[in-house]
Design an enzyme around this catalytic site. Structure first.
Site, PDB file in Angstrom:
ATOM      1  N   ALA A 108      -6.473  38.152  67.476  1.00  0.00           N
ATOM      2  CA  ALA A 108      -5.357  38.916  66.946  1.00  0.00           C
ATOM      3  C   ALA A 108      -5.727  40.387  66.897  1.00  0.00           C
ATOM      4  CB  ALA A 108      -4.990  38.433  65.540  1.00  0.00           C
TER       5      ALA A 108
ATOM      6  N   GLU B 118      -5.007  44.245  64.850  1.00  0.00           N
ATOM      7  CA  GLU B 118      -4.569  44.849  63.587  1.00  0.00           C
ATOM      8  C   GLU B 118      -3.706  46.095  63.732  1.00  0.00           C
ATOM      9  OE1 GLU B 118      -7.841  44.807  64.713  1.00  0.00           O
ATOM     10  OE2 GLU B 118      -8.819  46.728  64.301  1.00  0.00           O
TER      11      GLU B 118
ATOM     12  N   GLU C 241      -6.941  40.473  59.805  1.00  0.00           N
ATOM     13  CA  GLU C 241      -6.126  41.575  60.328  1.00  0.00           C
ATOM     14  C   GLU C 241      -5.509  42.370  59.179  1.00  0.00           C
ATOM     15  OE1 GLU C 241      -6.828  41.983  63.308  1.00  0.00           O
ATOM     16  OE2 GLU C 241      -7.499  39.949  63.761  1.00  0.00           O
TER      17      GLU C 241
ATOM     18  N   HIS D 234      -8.041  44.733  57.753  1.00  0.00           N
ATOM     19  CA  HIS D 234      -8.276  45.900  58.610  1.00  0.00           C
ATOM     20  C   HIS D 234      -7.417  47.091  58.195  1.00  0.00           C
ATOM     21  CE1 HIS D 234     -11.171  45.048  61.697  1.00  0.00           C
ATOM     22  NE2 HIS D 234     -10.496  44.082  62.297  1.00  0.00           N
TER      23      HIS D 234
HETATM   24  N1  TRP Z   1      -9.731  44.277  66.572  1.00  0.00           N
HETATM   25  C1  TRP Z   1      -9.438  42.916  66.915  1.00  0.00           C
HETATM   26  C2  TRP Z   1      -9.949  42.105  65.741  1.00  0.00           C
HETATM   27  O1  TRP Z   1     -11.082  41.843  65.592  1.00  0.00           O
HETATM   28  C3  TRP Z   1     -10.124  42.477  68.165  1.00  0.00           C
HETATM   29  C4  TRP Z   1      -9.289  42.422  69.403  1.00  0.00           C
HETATM   30  C5  TRP Z   1      -8.065  41.913  69.527  1.00  0.00           C
HETATM   31  C6  TRP Z   1      -9.662  42.816  70.693  1.00  0.00           C
HETATM   32  N2  TRP Z   1      -7.662  41.985  70.828  1.00  0.00           N
HETATM   33  C7  TRP Z   1      -8.624  42.530  71.569  1.00  0.00           C
HETATM   34  C8  TRP Z   1     -10.795  43.387  71.215  1.00  0.00           C
HETATM   35  C9  TRP Z   1      -8.686  42.787  72.919  1.00  0.00           C
HETATM   36  C10 TRP Z   1     -10.862  43.648  72.571  1.00  0.00           C
HETATM   37  C11 TRP Z   1      -9.812  43.359  73.424  1.00  0.00           C
HETATM   38  O2  TRP Z   1      -9.268  41.791  64.858  1.00  0.00           O
HETATM   39 ZN    ZN Z   2     -11.355  42.676  63.533  1.00  0.00          ZN
END
Ligand code: TRP
Ligand code: ZN
Length: 869
Positions: free
Chosen positions: A268, A270, A304, A307
């Site tokens: 997912a 954020e 999420e 975050h």
């Molecule tokens: N920030 C996201 C999380 O950890 C990670 C994430 C979601 C992501 N989609 C992605 C990282 C695509 C790299 C590529 O919650």
């Molecule tokens: Zn994350």
């Protein structure tokens, strides 16, 4: 510059030490995105303001530039430099307005990064870490924060038009199109931008924050999935309350939207006020979702949401700092889940993940510090080390500080850095300042790779009535990090009277004045010795309670002492830890199984009715993959699998009556709490598989009966697994039935693929049948992972031709189609060099062949690292 040459030419390595702040800030961005069937047009207007001398660097990839206008003047081609990655404008005045227009192709974007079509009825974005540059030219780096205003326009067949922030305006364009204008008042980096265009339904709710803000909550999904969004909605409200109570953080916008899509690379994302979720992490309904998957939905919803403060309000200065937001946020979601179910079982599950994914990663060629100092492709660093080990570092500091001081520390962090893009150093400094405890030594954990070994020796002196513990830490050297330093290791410990089982009160200090405080000894040097007084008889020592540090413990327990701890330890996690240590000895060091069997026989029948969930976890047997990670050479998968099977067979036989009792007398529908019911289901599934193993003739009939009559997916799958994996006469029938029942439930169908790919005798023909199936789809990562996950769970098959060929073939296909996913999958083979010959050479040759053919930075960097051993 360090360069690696490969099929695509040259790949550049980026270094943390080369960080420079951007020359220009973006005060404001207006985006205008118009989606058509065969292309989309993106116009952007940036208001930029000089911060430092230098050129304006706008990053952009796969964009067809139509025009660029600076302060009202269209630029001629000689007035800017454009290559495949960036657009550079030199000699800009200190303030400028930059307008660009580009054409992009979301309808044919298979990489699921940037703006892409996700099925026939939906367009979504995925911009972390560097997807925004595939939408428009922009300083696409996390230290450029701006206010986004977004106009989205599309055909009326897509009624839902969403972007971050508040809805300002909607309207129609001609007779068949419409638009919406959104504005996000919070400054954010481009990786948190999102928009959604599609035909979706919505589940609505409301939440009032502790500050009195009335927030509209909305979860968007296709119509048939809306009833499956209830659990996620409740988890969202619970998370909002939890963050207020535990961190003093309230939500800051008037709406919070979540959108579900099956075309998603990860779990997912954020995006500010507009999360985008893999359906697997938001849809939950006991009829189609297993208990484990429901728990995961709740934890990802929390992750999420959390975050919003750790990631969005305070973001990362650069991508090397990824674990600043991910490590802390995983620690926060783990703590939330501990409150949701049993804290001991949650810790067991989190440590299991750490040990079966992060420890192997850190023991192999892809090992890297939680805060890396160089990379080729940042997408390759969304790893177990960044996430899970990162979480352990936050946890160690929290353990050491205790609740109150940790809260003072995080309060200081939010106070100092709200609205900023910061580094790991700033996080540790704020935590130290707020708590009044200097935590700077923990930076070493962030900066170096490898799992330390903590060796402990105990000596009891009956005459002096002392117990002396000698500690020594060591860490395997790493070719890229030759001088590794000692790290601070919080060692939670307890001493038990070997006869009465009672716990001693601890009090003592080492040479460096480190105390054992609240049962935690902070071990900071390479070696140290502590001595406890008034210990008349040799006690049983429990070390690393609650897994107080992510290290390998080397302590010469006797099997009897471990069995003692299984009986007398005061919390479930520590009991579990004793079982795992016992099992490792049996499976890797040829210890006898007897002590283990007897201890289980003693503990389980009492525990099962009281705490079925914990009882189910005490039956965990280390996976073949974890065991493999402990073997550094001459690894023979068949041999490990045989030993593990033999142990399970003995357990099945030794406790035969117990399994029958569990299956017959325990009823999940009689339980008060969800976690109890979940425990009973887990136990009964184990019992069924034990009975089937035992050769009990009624086991298949029971499983078949359960399969047919239950409405619960955990039970239905548990039964199907027993029948299919044991080649029961009913296996074909239940597989066919399951397919008919669930062919329109993609996530349930993933399980159908997974169970077959994980068949103990899955061969080339069976895997080929799965990948040739009409429902197998390379555009849906969940479906690909169902097969890879199943195969990889059986190392014997993984390392045969069937596995190696599947993974190599997939990496070749995904190299172009979806390199993020391609690079992740191939990592499964990273411990090839531990294999016994001739397998080792064969797999190496296959990887070298792959290396010569692939082009994407993602797969190239991963395969290069895997072979550089
Ligand atoms: N920030 C996201 C999380 O950890 C990670 C994430 C979601 C992501 N989609 C992605 C990282 C695509 C790299 C590529 O919650
Ligand atoms: Zn994350």
């Amino acid at each position: 510059m360090n360069i690696a040459v490969n099929a695509s030419g040259v790949t550049e390595t980026i270094y943390l030490k080369d960080y420079t702040p951007p020359a220009f800030a973006v005060q404001d961005i207006h985006l205008d995105i118009r989606v058509f069937d065969d292309h989309s047009i993106v116009r952007s207007t940036l208001q930029v303001q000089r911060q430092h001398p230098g050129d304006l660097i706008l990053l952009g990839r796969d964009l067809q530039l139509q025009r660029i206008v600076v302060n009202g003047q269209q630029l001629a081609e000689n007035q800017y430099q454009l290559d495949a990655e960036q657009l550079i404008i030199a000699e800009l005045p200190d303030q400028a307005i930059i307008e660009t227009e580009v054409i992009i192709h979301p309808e044919s974007n298979t990489q699921l990064e940037g703006l892409y079509q996700a099925g026939s009825d939906l367009f979504v974005t995925q911009n972390e870490p560097e997807g925004f540059r595939k939408i428009t030219f922009y300083p696409d780096r996390p230290d450029v924060l701006s206010v986004f205003t977004t106009r989205v326009e599309a055909d009326l067949k897509y009624p839902v038009l969403l972007a971050n922030g508040n809805l300002l305006e909607t309207g129609t364009v001609g007779s068949d199109r419409h638009y919406a204008i959104w504005q996000d008042p919070t400054q954010k980096p481009s990786y948190l931008f999102a928009c959604v265009i599609g035909n979706l339904q919505v589940l609505k709710d409301r939440y009032t924050t502790i500050e009195g803000r009335d927030v509209a909550l909305e979860i968007y999904a296709v119509e048939k999935d809306i009833p499956k969004c209830q659990i996620a909605m409740q988890a969202l409200k619970d998370s909002m309350r939890w963050d207020e109570e535990h961190y003093g953080r309230a939500y800051d916008l008037d709406n919070y939207m979540i959108v579900a899509t099956s075309a998603f690379n990860m779990g997912a994302m954020e995006n500010k006020g507009l999360n985008i979720f893999n359906t697997s992490c938001v849809l939950a309904d006991p009829e189609v979702t297993t208990d484990a998957a429901i728990m995961r939905v709740q934890s990802v919803i929390a992750h999420e949401y959390f975050h919003n403060w750790t990631g969005n309000r305070i973001t990362c200065r650069d991508w090397f700092q990824l674990c600043l937001k991910e490590g802390l946020t995983v620690f926060r979601d783990q703590s939330f889940s501990e409150d949701l179910q049993s804290p001991a079982v949650q810790r067991i599950d989190d440590v299991s993940v750490l040990k079966s994914h992060q420890f192997p990663e850190d023991a192999g060629p892809l090992s890297h510090p939680p805060r890396p100092d160089h990379f080729v492709e940042i997408n390759n660093f969304y790893t177990a080390t960044v996430y899970e080990k990162g979480a352990e570092i936050s946890r160690m500091m929290a353990t050491l500080l205790g609740k109150e001081k940790f809260r003072q520390g995080t309060d200081e962090y939010f106070y100092r850095h709200d609205g900023q893009a910061v580094t790991v150093e700033e996080w540790v400094a704020a935590l130290s300042a707020g708590s009044g405890v200097d935590l700077s030594a923990f930076l070493t954990w962030y900066n170096q790779p490898g799992t330390p070994t903590l060796a402990v020796q105990a000596a009891h002196d009956a005459q002096a009535k002392t117990l002396t513990l000698h500690f020594k830490q060591s860490i395997k050297s790493h070719h890229k990090y030759p001088s590794l330093k000692a790290v601070p290791i919080p060692v939670a410990l307890a001493l038990f009277d070997a006869e009465s089982g009672e716990q001693f009160t601890l009090d003592c200090t080492d040479l460096f004045e480190n105390q054992v405080k609240d049962g935690v000894y902070l071990f900071t040097q390479e070696q140290a010795t502590i001595t406890f007084q008034q210990i008349a008889q040799k006690p049983v020592i429990s070390l690393l309670r609650n897994f107080s540090a992510p290290v390998n413990l080397d302590f010469d327990y006797s099997d009897a002492e471990l069995a003692f701890l299984l009986r007398h330890e005061t919390n479930g996690f520590n009991q579990w830890q004793a079982t795992q240590a016992l099992l490792e000895r049996i499976l890797l060091q040829d210890h006898s199984v007897d002590v283990y069997l007897q201890a289980m026989q003693q503990v389980l029948p009492q525990l099962a009715p009281q705490d079925p969930l914990l009882a189910s976890r005490l039956l965990d047997v280390p996976t073949e993959s974890y065991l493999a990670s402990r073997i550094d050479q001459n690894y023979q998968p068949e041999f490990v699998a045989e030993k593990r099977e033999a142990l399970l067979n003995k357990l099945a036989q030794f406790m035969g009556d117990f399994w029958k009792e569990i299956y017959q007398d325990f009823d999940p529908d009689q339980q008060q709490e969800f976690s109890q019911a979940m425990g009973v289901r887990a136990l009964r599934n184990i019992a069924l598989s034990m009975l089937a193993r035992h050769g009990d003739t009624c086991a298949f009939d029971w499983a078949f009966n359960l399969y047919q009559h239950t409405t619960n997916m955990t039970e239905r799958l548990g039964a199907m697994r027993v029948l299919v994996w044991n080649n029961a006469p009913q296996a074909e029938q239940v597989l066919a039935d399951f397919y008919q029942r669930f062919k329109d439930e993609a996530l349930a169908l993933d399980q159908w693929f997974m169970i077959q790919a994980a068949h103990p005798q899955a061969d080339q023909q069976q895997i080929a049948q799965l990948t040739a199936h009409a429902d197998y789809d390379l555009g849906t990562p969940n479906r690909i992972r169902a097969v890879t996950g199943g195969l990889a769970s059986r190392p014997v098959n993984l390392w045969q031709n069937v596995g190696v060929e599947h993974f190599i073939g997939l990496a070749k296909l995904m190299d172009e189609k979806n390199p993020i996913v391609g690079a992740r999958m191939i990592q499964v083979l990273s411990r090839w060099y531990t294999l016994a010959e001739p397998r080792q050479h064969e797999v190496k040759a296959a990887l070298q062949q792959l290396q010569a053919e692939v082009k994407s930075k993602n797969v190239v960097e991963t395969v290069n690292s895997m072979l550089a051993i």
